[in-house]
Scaffold this motif. Sequence first.
Motif, PDB file in Angstrom:
ATOM      1  N   ASP A  12       0.836  -1.196   0.000  1.00 51.03           N
ATOM      2  CA  ASP A  12       0.000   0.000   0.000  1.00 51.03           C
ATOM      3  C   ASP A  12       0.873   1.249   0.000  1.00 51.03           C
ATOM      4  N   GLY A  13       0.243   2.393  -0.284  1.00 54.17           N
ATOM      5  CA  GLY A  13       0.989   3.625  -0.434  1.00 54.17           C
ATOM      6  C   GLY A  13       1.769   4.039   0.792  1.00 54.17           C
ATOM      7  N   ALA A  14       1.190   3.897   1.981  1.00 51.23           N
ATOM      8  CA  ALA A  14       1.887   4.297   3.207  1.00 51.23           C
ATOM      9  C   ALA A  14       3.151   3.478   3.406  1.00 51.23           C
ATOM     10  N   SER A  15       3.087   2.177   3.103  1.00 49.91           N
ATOM     11  CA  SER A  15       4.263   1.320   3.252  1.00 49.91           C
ATOM     12  C   SER A  15       5.361   1.695   2.264  1.00 49.91           C
ATOM     13  N   VAL A  16       4.958   2.008   1.029  1.00 47.12           N
ATOM     14  CA  VAL A  16       5.942   2.381   0.011  1.00 47.12           C
ATOM     15  C   VAL A  16       6.615   3.701   0.369  1.00 47.12           C
ATOM     16  N   LEU A  17       5.826   4.686   0.773  1.00 43.75           N
ATOM     17  CA  LEU A  17       6.351   6.035   0.964  1.00 43.75           C
ATOM     18  C   LEU A  17       7.012   6.243   2.313  1.00 43.75           C
ATOM     19  N   HIS A  18       6.530   5.528   3.348  1.00 41.20           N
ATOM     20  CA  HIS A  18       7.007   5.820   4.700  1.00 41.20           C
ATOM     21  C   HIS A  18       7.309   4.584   5.533  1.00 41.20           C
ATOM     22  N   GLY A  19       7.062   3.395   5.020  1.00 33.21           N
ATOM     23  CA  GLY A  19       7.165   2.183   5.821  1.00 33.21           C
ATOM     24  C   GLY A  19       8.588   1.774   6.136  1.00 33.21           C
ATOM     25  N   GLU A  20       8.711   0.919   7.144  1.00 33.49           N
ATOM     26  CA  GLU A  20      10.013   0.372   7.537  1.00 33.49           C
ATOM     27  C   GLU A  20      10.569  -0.483   6.404  1.00 33.49           C
ATOM     28  N   LEU A  21      11.891  -0.399   6.211  1.00 34.49           N
ATOM     29  CA  LEU A  21      12.584  -1.199   5.200  1.00 34.49           C
ATOM     30  C   LEU A  21      13.528  -2.135   5.957  1.00 34.49           C
ATOM     31  N   PRO A  22      13.117  -3.379   6.202  1.00 36.28           N
ATOM     32  CA  PRO A  22      13.803  -4.230   7.180  1.00 36.28           C
ATOM     33  C   PRO A  22      15.052  -4.945   6.695  1.00 36.28           C
ATOM     34  N   ILE A  23      15.292  -5.009   5.383  1.00 36.90           N
ATOM     35  CA  ILE A  23      16.407  -5.805   4.868  1.00 36.90           C
ATOM     36  C   ILE A  23      17.630  -4.926   4.665  1.00 36.90           C
ATOM     37  N   GLU A  24      18.752  -5.312   5.255  1.00 34.43           N
ATOM     38  CA  GLU A  24      19.991  -4.548   5.153  1.00 34.43           C
ATOM     39  C   GLU A  24      20.776  -4.989   3.921  1.00 34.43           C
ATOM     40  N   GLY A  33      30.781   7.062   2.535  1.00 31.86           N
ATOM     41  CA  GLY A  33      29.372   7.210   2.865  1.00 31.86           C
ATOM     42  C   GLY A  33      28.799   6.038   3.619  1.00 31.86           C
ATOM     43  N   ALA A  34      27.473   5.941   3.643  1.00 33.02           N
ATOM     44  CA  ALA A  34      26.758   4.925   4.410  1.00 33.02           C
ATOM     45  C   ALA A  34      27.108   3.525   3.912  1.00 33.02           C
ATOM     46  N   PRO A  35      27.455   2.603   4.801  1.00 35.40           N
ATOM     47  CA  PRO A  35      27.844   1.264   4.356  1.00 35.40           C
ATOM     48  C   PRO A  35      26.676   0.376   3.947  1.00 35.40           C
ATOM     49  N   TYR A  36      25.459   0.742   4.355  1.00 35.86           N
ATOM     50  CA  TYR A  36      24.307  -0.104   4.074  1.00 35.86           C
ATOM     51  C   TYR A  36      23.134   0.718   3.529  1.00 35.86           C
ATOM     52  N   ALA A  37      22.371   0.078   2.666  1.00 33.30           N
ATOM     53  CA  ALA A  37      21.052   0.565   2.280  1.00 33.30           C
ATOM     54  C   ALA A  37      20.022  -0.369   2.900  1.00 33.30           C
ATOM     55  N   TYR A  38      18.733  -0.018   2.768  1.00 28.99           N
ATOM     56  CA  TYR A  38      17.673  -0.822   3.367  1.00 28.99           C
ATOM     57  C   TYR A  38      16.526  -0.936   2.372  1.00 28.99           C
ATOM     58  N   GLU A  39      15.858  -2.110   2.369  1.00 24.53           N
ATOM     59  CA  GLU A  39      14.787  -2.291   1.407  1.00 24.53           C
ATOM     60  C   GLU A  39      13.707  -3.226   1.940  1.00 24.53           C
ATOM     61  N   GLU A  40      12.577  -3.174   1.251  1.00 23.98           N
ATOM     62  CA  GLU A  40      11.454  -4.088   1.440  1.00 23.98           C
ATOM     63  C   GLU A  40      11.158  -4.707   0.083  1.00 23.98           C
ATOM     64  N   VAL A  41      11.204  -6.026  -0.016  1.00 26.70           N
ATOM     65  CA  VAL A  41      10.986  -6.715  -1.280  1.00 26.70           C
ATOM     66  C   VAL A  41       9.485  -6.902  -1.500  1.00 26.70           C
ATOM     67  N   VAL A  42       9.027  -6.508  -2.666  1.00 24.44           N
ATOM     68  CA  VAL A  42       7.629  -6.724  -3.046  1.00 24.44           C
ATOM     69  C   VAL A  42       7.489  -8.062  -3.761  1.00 24.44           C
ATOM     70  N   SER A  43       8.346  -8.309  -4.757  1.00 22.51           N
ATOM     71  CA  SER A  43       8.275  -9.543  -5.546  1.00 22.51           C
ATOM     72  C   SER A  43       9.670  -9.912  -6.031  1.00 22.51           C
ATOM     73  N   ASP A  44       9.988 -11.198  -5.959  1.00 22.18           N
ATOM     74  CA  ASP A  44      11.267 -11.709  -6.462  1.00 22.18           C
ATOM     75  C   ASP A  44      10.947 -12.943  -7.291  1.00 22.18           C
ATOM     76  N   ALA A  45      10.900 -12.763  -8.619  1.00 22.78           N
ATOM     77  CA  ALA A  45      10.499 -13.833  -9.525  1.00 22.78           C
ATOM     78  C   ALA A  45      11.370 -13.780 -10.769  1.00 22.78           C
ATOM     79  N   ALA A  46      11.185 -14.762 -11.659  1.00 22.67           N
ATOM     80  CA  ALA A  46      12.000 -14.837 -12.868  1.00 22.67           C
ATOM     81  C   ALA A  46      11.801 -13.625 -13.768  1.00 22.67           C
TER      82      ALA A  46
END
Length: 234
Positions: A12-24, A33-46
């Motif tokens: 949903d929009g709130a998660s995309v724009l402001h939600g926690e990104l748990p994966i380092e 600069g910063a050694p890590y970025a953070y993300e939330e995966v929506v889909s991982d497919a072929a």
Amino acid sequence: MTTRSQAAPYLDGASVLHGELPIEIDMSPITFGAPYAYEEVVSDAADGFFAVWACDAGVYPRHKDRRGSFMYFTEGAGNIVDWDGTTHELTPGSILVLPYSWMGHWDIRETIRKVYVHSTPVPPLPVEPVPCTFVDAETVAGPLPEGGLVAFDGPDGSCLVTEVPEGQSRYDADEHARFLHLISGAAQVLGDDGTVLTLDAGSVVALNAGWSGVLSVTSPLRLLTVITTPDPRG
């Protein structure tokens, strides 16, 4: 709150724009600069890797030697610099495509947050470095040409911005995947399998290869669509 569906993965929009990104994510190689970025995966497919990503300030050299990347920025400031020194200013609302064989570096000044798709390019592939494709935020938000704004169309896939009026648009199953980001507006995804998803501004949804159903627009959309072909290696 993060919202998901197995049939058509989405956030949903709130998660995309402001939600926690748990994966380092390790950002090596790093100039500084910063050694890590953070993300939330929506889909991982072929047919594509779809995620929301953020990184703090730093300079990061990169070579796209495995896949292409399509990006839409929701916050932050920085530059993307091609191997020949060509520089583009990254701002919220801009689109960046780093095709297979791109070389250059990121120069992030303020924490950048983006929606992005990694795709597997379709041969024949370039052997020399290629430039990025960049569309500034004013162009993305401005009047669109008839049929929409084609930001990129090449071996990595295609990327376009369209205006979609209220009503229903049919998606029939084929070999392509379609990754959608609602820049503005609201809609429902009605899958032929019975899936019903409600999308608001900022939402993303992955309509993977073989998906079929309807996009029912309840408030006119400005829609970013990335279209890819599945990796033939599975």
